[in-house]
Structure formats: C-alpha cells, structure tokens
Motif scaffolding. Structure first.
Motif, mmCIF file in Angstrom:
data_model
loop_
_atom_site.group_PDB
_atom_site.id
_atom_site.type_symbol
_atom_site.label_atom_id
_atom_site.label_comp_id
_atom_site.label_asym_id
_atom_site.label_seq_id
_atom_site.Cartn_x
_atom_site.Cartn_y
_atom_site.Cartn_z
ATOM 1 N N UNK A 199 -3.570 16.984 14.168
ATOM 2 C CA UNK A 199 -2.928 16.512 12.450
ATOM 3 C C UNK A 199 -4.368 16.469 11.680
ATOM 4 N N UNK A 213 -1.815 7.645 16.812
ATOM 5 C CA UNK A 213 -2.897 8.306 16.834
ATOM 6 C C UNK A 213 -4.030 6.479 17.067
ATOM 7 N N UNK A 223 -10.953 8.832 11.902
ATOM 8 C CA UNK A 223 -10.620 9.152 11.079
ATOM 9 C C UNK A 223 -9.381 10.480 11.566
ATOM 10 N N UNK A 224 -8.521 9.785 12.089
ATOM 11 C CA UNK A 224 -7.426 10.642 12.007
ATOM 12 C C UNK A 224 -7.549 11.856 13.731
ATOM 13 N N UNK A 225 -6.290 11.996 14.211
ATOM 14 C CA UNK A 225 -5.765 13.042 14.895
ATOM 15 C C UNK A 225 -6.457 14.162 15.082
ATOM 16 N N UNK A 246 2.217 6.376 -7.219
ATOM 17 C CA UNK A 246 1.425 8.246 -7.370
ATOM 18 C C UNK A 246 2.788 8.553 -6.987
ATOM 19 N N UNK A 247 3.493 8.059 -5.985
ATOM 20 C CA UNK A 247 4.142 8.594 -5.110
ATOM 21 C C UNK A 247 5.587 8.953 -6.265
ATOM 22 N N UNK A 248 5.674 7.699 -6.998
ATOM 23 C CA UNK A 248 6.287 8.056 -7.748
ATOM 24 C C UNK A 248 6.256 8.591 -9.098
ATOM 25 N N UNK A 293 0.995 -1.013 -0.262
ATOM 26 C CA UNK A 293 0.370 0.393 0.562
ATOM 27 C C UNK A 293 1.349 1.443 -0.006
ATOM 28 N N UNK A 294 1.839 1.177 -0.072
ATOM 29 C CA UNK A 294 2.971 2.181 0.719
ATOM 30 C C UNK A 294 4.421 1.726 0.228
ATOM 31 N N UNK A 295 5.464 2.802 -0.682
ATOM 32 C CA UNK A 295 6.353 2.119 -1.385
ATOM 33 C C UNK A 295 7.331 1.805 -0.112
ATOM 34 N N UNK A 343 -1.255 8.398 12.020
ATOM 35 C CA UNK A 343 -2.066 7.895 11.801
ATOM 36 C C UNK A 343 -2.808 6.809 13.221
ATOM 37 N N UNK A 389 -13.212 11.830 16.899
ATOM 38 C CA UNK A 389 -11.814 11.463 16.238
ATOM 39 C C UNK A 389 -12.408 9.867 15.163
ATOM 40 N N UNK A 445 -4.886 14.409 8.276
ATOM 41 C CA UNK A 445 -4.607 13.162 7.803
ATOM 42 C C UNK A 445 -4.007 13.244 6.232
ATOM 43 N N UNK A 446 -3.239 13.105 6.126
ATOM 44 C CA UNK A 446 -2.390 13.479 4.928
ATOM 45 C C UNK A 446 -2.859 12.835 4.249
ATOM 46 N N UNK A 447 -3.714 12.483 2.393
ATOM 47 C CA UNK A 447 -3.707 11.354 1.820
ATOM 48 C C UNK A 447 -3.147 9.982 1.391
ATOM 49 N N UNK A 448 -3.577 9.587 1.543
ATOM 50 C CA UNK A 448 -2.673 8.108 1.454
ATOM 51 C C UNK A 448 -2.152 7.541 -0.230
ATOM 52 N N UNK A 449 -1.234 7.812 -0.318
ATOM 53 C CA UNK A 449 -0.806 7.410 -1.623
ATOM 54 C C UNK A 449 -0.219 6.057 -2.219
ATOM 55 N N UNK A 450 -0.220 6.197 -3.389
ATOM 56 C CA UNK A 450 0.001 4.301 -3.183
ATOM 57 C C UNK A 450 1.309 5.126 -4.232
ATOM 58 N N UNK A 451 2.233 3.783 -3.785
ATOM 59 C CA UNK A 451 3.751 3.345 -4.147
ATOM 60 C C UNK A 451 3.465 4.631 -6.084
#
Lengths: 214, 421
Positions: free
Chosen positions: B55, A67, B50-52, B65-67, A37-39, A64, A173, B57-63
């Motif tokens: 802070x 928390x 839903x996150x803290x 997309x990051x590349x 899901x992550x590199x 995330x 949250x 929550x940044x969007x979750x990216x896939x391999x």
C-alpha cells in the motif's frame, strides 16, 4: 507494589518478540495521540494493558504501524525476524517539524536481548500479569509526558528508525538513514519492562524549550 | 503522578551500558561525542521505515491541516449553489468521413445562423442545427487542394474558406454562391478570423493578411512577423486586438489600428510548441487564453494590456482548441496527443483558479478542432476518428445573472437558439 508469589508463565523467544512488537504498536499510537501529531477525533479507544489505549483510525497511519510491527516480529522476507534473532537494538520514533524537518522529539526504545535464549532456544519464566503491569506503567508515563514536554504547535510528521546489527540486510521497505538526532536535547528516562528475554528501555529526548531556564 | 519519583527520574543519570571489547576506541569516542543518546556499545546501522510495499503511504497530516481540509470541503459545499453537472456522454455524434487529421487546420465553424460549416476532405458541408439538414456547399476538384480553414463572418452572411493552395474564398451561403476570391498568400491558409468587414488570414507563408472585403482591392495590410506558419488567429470581442499564434511557438498581440505598420503590441515566447488554440475571455477585457502543442501542453492566461502571463496550467497534452464558457466562469480545452494524461479529451477548468472541474471525451483518436454554439451551451469537438461530437457542457445558462453576453445574444437572434435534439 508488594511482591507476592505469582504463578509464572513460560515465555518463549517468539512470545517475547510478540509482546515487544505489540508494545511498540500501542506505544506509537499513544505517542501520536498524546503529542497531538494526529487529531484526537481520529483515534478510537480499546482496552489493553488494563488501560484505555487509543488506536488511530486513519487508514494510512494504521497500515503504516501495522506493517512496521509486523516487520519487527515477522519478517517473511528476511527469514528470521529481528526481535527473534536478537538483532534489533532499538526502535526510535522521531517527531519532526513538517515545515523544517527539524527533529523535535525522539522516543527511544532500546532493546536488550538475552543472547542465551537466542542461541540455545531456552525459554524463561515470568508472570504475564507482571509484564503487563510494567508495560502499563510505561504507557501511563507516555500519557503524562505532556506535562513536561514542550508543546508541538506546528504541523509535525513522524518517522520510525530501527537500529540493528550491522549484518542485517536492509529490507526493501526500509532505507539506510542518519540517526536524526536533536542538538542539545533534554532527556527523560521512563520505566522499562522486561520479559526476561527482551528488556525494553524507554527514553524520550526533546528539543530544549526556549522558555526553560538554564 | 508521583512527584518524588518524577524528580528522581528527571535528575538521575542514565546508566552505563556494557561496552564490548571489539569496539573501536576512536569510533566509540566519536559516538559518545556525537550521539546524545547512549549506545549499547555495539556497532549498529540505522534504517528508517518507508511503509508497506503493497500500500502506498499517505502523507501524514497534522491537526490543523486536517481541520483546514474539512473546512475547505465545507466551504466548497456551501459555495456550490447552482448544481454544476458535466455530461458524461455526447448529446450527438455526427459522422465526419474524410475529416483531415491535420493539427494545423481549422475546418469547423458554427455561425450565428445556427449553421455548422465543416470541411471534410475536399468537400465542405453545412449542417443546420435546427433541422439537422445537411447541405454540401462545395467540392474541390482535383486532388491537390482542399479547404484548410473555415470561418463564418460575425453576421453569418459570409463564409470564408481558406485553401491548401493559398486561395481564400468568400461564399454566400443563402444562395450557395461564391462571391469572390481573395489573393495574397503563397502558402496554405491555416487560420482565418473576422473582425467586422475585415477578414484576417494566416498562412504557411508566415504572413498575416488583413482583407477589407468591401473594397475592390481587398488587401488592407500584410504583416510578416511570424517565422513559421500562422496557425492561430483570433480577434478580441471588441475588435481592437488580434492574437496570432505561430508554428515557431510565438504568440503576437496586435493593435487593430497599428497593424499596417507591422508593429506588434506584444511578442510572447512562453510556449514551447505551436500556438494554435487561442480564445479571448468573454468576461474580462483583454484577457486571452492560449494553448500550446505537443511539447508544451500549457494553457496560458494573458493580460494583453501588459503582455504578462497571469496563469499557467500544464495539461501535459497537445492543445488543439480552447473555448470559454459564457455561462459559467470556465474554459474548456481540447486535446490531442499526450504521453500521460488528457489524451483525446476535453478538459474543463474553472476560471480564474484554473482548477480542473472535470473532463470528458470519447474520441478514439485525437481532437483536432473545437467550436461552440451561438447560444454558448454546446461545444463540438472534431476528432481524427472522423466524428463530430456534441457536448452540452457549458450549460445550464445562469438565470439572468448579470451576464451581459447572454442577453446581447438573445437580442441579436430573431429565432430560438439551441434546438439540438
């Protein structure tokens, strides 16, 4: 493994809750890493449970998960956290397609809490090493799950669900959710671990790969 | 991996959990039917994290997309060969006391002779950009009249001044003399534009008048199409098309040859507020940029050949002026009021992608007018805070890079340009 008399450690409710929430943090990271899901480059290795465990370095995901696990084991707002109060039934990590939001995989961690301990505040005994070995087995299984789980070859996002008792107030949250189920899933049961206070079962269900013969 | 164990795990049934007696039979049945996972037999509620709260929550990216992001950054770095630097501050600030805080006026014009003509209140001043000499050209007596529109002719020999009381004057600046007064309008003249010997004026009386300044009877044509004040007027660089913007939010495109019959080429109603800012693209024929007022805030790029909008940027702020950068493919927008972003700022946009390059501006209140220097390096913004701010934002000029506009300019001028020190 041959059983031999091992020195047992005292496990308190709080200690057990800490073990479970810590386990969940590492398991979540492991799933994100192994399922791609992550590199891979965004993970760093640490030693835990006698294994090289991978933890994400992505600030967003890191906070995330931190928390989240804090929520499970230490909720200042609710007062008594879910694990300690025995009110947490399961934690589910759901992996969905980013484009279609279709649920592709569901990592289900069911939690059974010894109600005696919750009500009467007694403690239990079990070797820490034993617990660690059990967790290690689960971690190995998560890592090897890539051999049978279908490839996730599209961008994915993840969500974490908590199944709690109905009398638990929803902290701000979290929001109420549907179970995000998979239609006609394949299921694989993994090992479980038991602190003698909390017993955690792991199950992964996934969308049927079209290539499977049925 | 222990294959035997794996096989057992894969084929064994999942164990049954204890069921509690207080569990509704029908509900349980439904659960078992609906849920593909076994329930523990207890009623539960499900919530998603839903996150803290502290802070975001940044969007979750896939391999991939990051590349892709990394690749995009790398590509951008490679393409950015000339170093594009936007000045943080003004090159110069001129005091502009009594500058009228009126959105509809066009009180500033920078001529090819390097003279900036600016109307401040009842007076009109000329500022020489070479020696910074200031010279008052005219002053209107009486309290009810003042210049509302100022435009240099293309050869900068004549200055056209439109007034509140509907008068239109032509001034010879070298001798500081009034050459002639042109009649025709019945309302204030908000906008003027030159096309050779044709002077076009737009008025609050909703009409557009084309004057032939050589003829004794100057009125060549009078067009009544707009439903409200004509606050924006710009002739295309070739002089074949005129764009007129009105306070009724309409933008009309006219063919020079057909104007006398009041037949417009296109009537464009995409804007939701007054269309004052107009600018023809220097590198693409027949491409026009228009900017909307407060309720609109959009920069729209038009193909005036077909009358279609080819790009649209929401700036979320009132647009009072647009200037194209002749040296780089960019367009600058000047802004007034805004609820959210870009208030009182100048924004630079890359063309044609319309991505924001940056913003500048230190105006304490809204910008009213923009104009650019003859050499196309400097932009002046006139603000309601009674200042004229000079920004060297369009440079540096690309070294002879096939930009025909620049070379033409250098051929036209006999003296050196841009001695703004």
């Amino acid at each position: 493994m041959a059983s031999r008399t091992v020195a047992k450690d005292i496990i308190t409710l709080r200690g057990s809750a800490a073990i479970v929430s810590e386990f969940f943090g590492y398991a979540a990271n492991s799933i994100l890493y192994n399922r791609g899901v992550y590199p891979e480059e965004s993970f760093a290795k640490v030693k835990k449970y006698g294994l090289p465990m991978l933890l994400t370095q992505d600030e967003g995901v890191k906070s995330f998960i931190t928390n989240l696990t804090a929520q499970l084991s230490e909720n200042e707002i609710v007062g008594k956290e879910w694990l300690e109060a025995g009110k947490l039934q399961r934690v589910v990590m759901v992996i969905m397609s980013k484009a279609t939001k279709e649920v592709l995989e569901r990592w289900n961690f069911s939690i059974e809490t010894d109600s005696d301990v919750v009500e009467k505040g007694v403690s239990r005994e079990k070797s820490d090493r034993e617990i660690m070995r059990e967790i290690q087995a689960i971690m190995r299984q998560i890592a090897s799950s890539i051999t049978y789980l279908p490839c996730l070859d599209e961008p994915c996002v993840f969500d974490v669900l908590a199944y709690t008792d109905t009398d638990v107030p929803v902290p701000f949250t979290w929001i109420e959710s549907d179970p995000k189920l998979i239609a006609n899933p394949q299921m694989v049961k993994l090992h479980s671990f038991d602190t003698k206070i909390h017993k955690v079962d792991t199950l992964v269900s996934y969308k049927n790969d079209e290539w499977d013969e049925q | 991996m222990d294959l035997d164990k794996a096989h057992t795990l894969l084929t064994s049934k999942t164990p049954q959990f204890n069921t509690s007696s207080n569990f509704n039979q029908a509900y349980r049945q439904k659960l078992i039917e609906n849920l593909s996972l076994d329930s523990q037999g207890r009623p539960f509620k499900i919530m998603v994290f839903r996150g803290s709260p502290k802070s975001s929550r940044k969007s979750i990216r896939f391999v991939d997309e990051l590349r892709q992001e990394v690749a995009a950054i790398f590509e951008k770095d490679c393409k950015q060969t000339p170093y594009r630097c936007i000045p943080k501050g003004e090159k110069r600030v001129l005091d502009a006391p009594r500058l009228r805080n009126d959105y509809y006026s066009n009180i500033m014009s920078w001529g090819m002779n390097n003279m900036l003509a600016v109307a401040l209140g009842h007076e009109l001043y000329l500022w020489n950009s070479e020696d910074q000499a200031v010279h008052k050209l005219l002053q209107v007596r009486g309290g009810n009249d003042w210049p509302t529109s100022v435009t240099w002719s293309e050869d900068a020999r004549t200055l056209a001044v439109g007034y509140m009381c509907s008068n239109l004057q032509l001034w010879d600046v070298e001798s500081s003399k009034l050459i002639r007064s042109l009649q025709g309008h019945s309302g204030r003249i908000a906008s003027t534009a030159w096309n050779g010997h044709i002077l076009t004026s737009g008025s609050r009386d909703k009409s557009i008048i084309n004057h032939d300044v050589r003829a004794a009877n100057s009125l060549a044509s009078c067009i009544k199409r707009h439903a409200d004040e004509v606050c924006g007027l710009k002739w295309s660089t070739e002089g074949n098309r005129l764009a007129s913007g009105g306070n009724e939010n309409l933008l009309y495109i006219w063919e020079a040859s057909k104007m006398s019959s009041s037949k417009f080429l296109h009537r464009l109603s995409d804007h939701c507020a007054a269309v004052k800012a107009l600018a023809w693209c220097p590198y693409q024929n027949n491409v026009l940029a228009s900017g909307g007022g407060l309720s609109d805030g959009c920069i729209k790029i038009w193909n005036t050949e077909k009358g279609i909008c080819i790009n649209n940027i929401e700036t979320k702020a009132q647009i009072c002026g647009l200037e194209w950068n002749r040296h780089h493919k960019e367009i600058l927008s000047g802004h007034g009021y805004s609820i959210r972003e870009n208030q009182n700022k100048l924004c630079l946009w890359r063309y044609p992608s319309m991505t924001k390059v940056g913003e500048l501006g230190n105006h304490k209140s809204r910008i009213i007018n923009l104009c650019q220097s003859p050499d196309g390096i400097t932009v002046i913004s006139a603000g309601a805070d009674e200042t004229l701010r000079f920004w060297d934002v369009f440079g540096p000029p690309t070294a002879g890079a096939g930009n025909s506009m620049v070379s033409d300019l250098q051929g036209l001028l006999s003296f050196r340009t841009s001695l703004l020190r």
